[in-house]
Design a protein around this motif. Structure first.
Motif, PDB file in Angstrom:
ATOM      1  N   TRP A 106      10.512  77.696  30.560  1.00 19.00           N
ATOM      2  CA  TRP A 106      10.094  79.136  30.813  1.00 19.00           C
ATOM      3  C   TRP A 106      10.337  79.772  32.032  1.00 19.00           C
ATOM      4  N   ALA A 107      10.271  78.846  33.299  1.00 11.55           N
ATOM      5  CA  ALA A 107      10.390  79.304  34.585  1.00 11.55           C
ATOM      6  C   ALA A 107      11.563  80.381  34.736  1.00 11.55           C
ATOM      7  N   GLY A 108      12.733  80.140  34.031  1.00 15.39           N
ATOM      8  CA  GLY A 108      13.973  81.056  34.250  1.00 15.39           C
ATOM      9  C   GLY A 108      13.654  82.395  33.903  1.00 15.39           C
ATOM     10  N   GLY A 109      12.624  82.596  33.063  1.00 16.71           N
ATOM     11  CA  GLY A 109      12.263  83.952  32.705  1.00 16.71           C
ATOM     12  C   GLY A 109      11.685  84.937  33.921  1.00 16.71           C
ATOM     13  N   TYR A 110      11.339  84.439  34.944  1.00 14.65           N
ATOM     14  CA  TYR A 110      10.905  85.094  36.236  1.00 14.65           C
ATOM     15  C   TYR A 110      12.097  84.929  37.146  1.00 14.65           C
ATOM     16  N   TRP A 143       4.076  83.172  47.961  1.00 17.70           N
ATOM     17  CA  TRP A 143       2.812  82.212  47.859  1.00 17.70           C
ATOM     18  C   TRP A 143       3.450  81.019  47.487  1.00 17.70           C
ATOM     19  N   ILE A 144       2.858  79.931  47.679  1.00 16.54           N
ATOM     20  CA  ILE A 144       2.859  78.588  47.358  1.00 16.54           C
ATOM     21  C   ILE A 144       1.799  78.156  46.222  1.00 16.54           C
ATOM     22  N   ASP A 145       2.066  77.672  44.957  1.00 17.81           N
ATOM     23  CA  ASP A 145       1.067  76.849  44.056  1.00 17.81           C
ATOM     24  C   ASP A 145       1.427  75.548  44.458  1.00 17.81           C
ATOM     25  N   GLY A 146       0.640  75.034  45.259  1.00 12.40           N
ATOM     26  CA  GLY A 146       0.828  73.548  45.620  1.00 12.40           C
ATOM     27  C   GLY A 146       0.637  72.582  44.670  1.00 12.40           C
ATOM     28  N   THR A 147      -0.078  73.022  43.453  1.00 14.54           N
ATOM     29  CA  THR A 147      -0.331  72.106  42.396  1.00 14.54           C
ATOM     30  C   THR A 147       0.084  72.589  41.229  1.00 14.54           C
ATOM     31  N   PHE A 148       1.595  72.588  41.003  1.00  8.12           N
ATOM     32  CA  PHE A 148       2.036  73.720  39.984  1.00  8.12           C
ATOM     33  C   PHE A 148       1.465  73.346  38.518  1.00  8.12           C
ATOM     34  N   GLY A 149       1.467  72.181  38.327  1.00  2.12           N
ATOM     35  CA  GLY A 149       0.955  71.667  36.877  1.00  2.12           C
ATOM     36  C   GLY A 149       1.863  72.574  35.560  1.00  2.12           C
ATOM     37  N   ALA A 150       1.010  73.160  34.882  1.00  3.00           N
ATOM     38  CA  ALA A 150       1.781  73.828  33.687  1.00  3.00           C
ATOM     39  C   ALA A 150       2.189  75.317  34.128  1.00  3.00           C
ATOM     40  N   LEU A 164       8.034  69.547  36.321  1.00  8.60           N
ATOM     41  CA  LEU A 164       9.277  70.220  36.418  1.00  8.60           C
ATOM     42  C   LEU A 164       9.880  70.427  35.230  1.00  8.60           C
ATOM     43  N   GLU A 165       9.894  69.150  34.538  1.00  8.40           N
ATOM     44  CA  GLU A 165      10.619  69.173  33.054  1.00  8.40           C
ATOM     45  C   GLU A 165       9.842  70.245  32.331  1.00  8.40           C
ATOM     46  N   MET A 166       8.709  70.528  32.147  1.00  5.72           N
ATOM     47  CA  MET A 166       7.731  71.476  31.464  1.00  5.72           C
ATOM     48  C   MET A 166       8.458  72.818  31.669  1.00  5.72           C
ATOM     49  N   ALA A 167       8.385  73.028  33.239  1.00  5.58           N
ATOM     50  CA  ALA A 167       8.795  74.360  33.483  1.00  5.58           C
ATOM     51  C   ALA A 167      10.156  74.834  33.279  1.00  5.58           C
TER      52      ALA A 167
END
Length: 343
Positions: free
Chosen positions: A71-75, A33-40, A65-68
């Protein structure tokens, strides 16, 4: 993503608007999937937890991107975040998911994390620089307010904000900027309030529509929506799903009209747009009517009140471009027709 996810910390995101009905509508969730408006990242997390094999998050705002990064690495490799505009999501898909997409989610407008930060300049309730740039690049809202001709400024406020008093507001702005340029959000909000008068208890702030219009113009949100819908059509596999959450009437009309046209229906979005011939369907529609918030959603997030979800399922028909006028996208033709209706 108006009313969309915000976060009080890297590990505690608010639930994004209409997430529960969205996941129900696209169930079972699988594939890429693409989440095209990623935000938080609220929708991306929801999709991954619901069964998506992989989610590619797209956001034009470098802050997302800075906020992600925290935590994004956890996935692991199940989540990838890319700085781009969702209008280009087919190009992102071609690079990162060449086999095609099983789904696309778009949550339109401004995100809560942007709205809540005074320094981003989106809110008329908090004093900050009159900015409103999602990408933090290009002309700002202050540039538009200080540099545009009065008639052009009035057209933007009318067409993008559906503000009937647009000419009066534009006149007040041009008179005031002759003495000093607009630099802050409260400076503009106070000026609009003087032009229109204070609202009655329970009514929205008089500057609401003007701020909406400027934000949409600064970020070319309607243009991005038109291009993003067509890009999703190009990128989705047969059977792939397109889910769009909108927050005001023009966005929702454009999304509704897109699905009407691409499900093979004819008709006219308004008297100025060209009539379209019925054609073979590129989508079937999962949601016949827009899905709005339930009582629980409204209690959790009052900003969801105007939210509408529409979902379509991609067929095997070849993708085609659609004229923006056919989607009912506001433009110069309508501006000329409607100018006399404004005060």
């Amino acid at each position: 993503m108006a009313g969309g996810p915000s976060t009080s910390g890297a590990g505690a995101p608010h639930v994004p608007v209409l997430l529960r009905p969205l996941l129900k509508a696209v169930s079972p969730v699988s594939g890429t999937w693409i989440d095209g408006t990623f935000g938080a990242g609220g929708y991306a997390r929801g999709l991954l937890e619901a069964g998506a094999d992989r989610v590619i998050g797209i956001d034009r705002d470098p802050m997302a991107l800075e906020m992600a990064a925290g935590w994004a690495g956890g996935y692991g490799d199940r989540l990838q975040v890319v700085q781009n505009n969702f209008a280009n999501l087919d190009e992102v898909a071609a690079e990162h998911a060449p086999a095609g997409l099983d789904g696309v989610v778009l949550d339109l407008g401004v995100s809560s994390m942007q709205l809540d930060l005074a320094e981003r300049g989106f809110s008329f309730m908090k004093d900050g620089p009159l900015d409103m740039r999602m990408s933090q690049e290009g002309p700002s809202a202050a540039d538009l307010v200080n540099d545009l001709e009065e008639a052009e400024l009035a057209d933007i406020i009318y067409l993008y904000g559906e503000e009937r008093a647009s000419r009066r507001i534009a006149k007040f702005i041009t008179r005031a900027r002759a003495d000093a340029p607009f630099e802050t959000t409260l400076q503009l909000a106070d000026l609009v309030e003087r032009a229109l008068g204070r609202g009655k208890p329970g009514q929205s702030h008089p500057a609401t529509r003007t701020f909406q219009a400027l934000r949409i113009a600064v970020n070319d949100e309607y243009g991005a929506l038109a291009e993003g819908l067509m890009a999703a059509e190009r990128a989705l596999k047969p059977g792939g799903q397109l889910a769009v959450v909108s927050f005001h009437s023009i966005e929702d009309r454009m999304v509704k009209r897109f699905f009407q046209l691409r499900t093979g229906h004819s008709g006219n979005v308004n008297r100025y747009a060209p009539v379209q011939e019925a054609e073979e369907a590129a989508f079937t529609q999962n949601t016949k009517k827009g899905i709005g918030p339930d009582d629980q959603e409204l209690e959790e997030n009052p900003r969801s009140r105007s939210a509408r979800l529409r979902v379509g399922i991609r067929t095997a028909k070849s993708a085609e471009d659609i004229d923006r006028a056919a989607l009912g996208m506001p433009g110069a033709q309508a501006a000329g027709k409607n100018r006399g209706k404004r005060r």
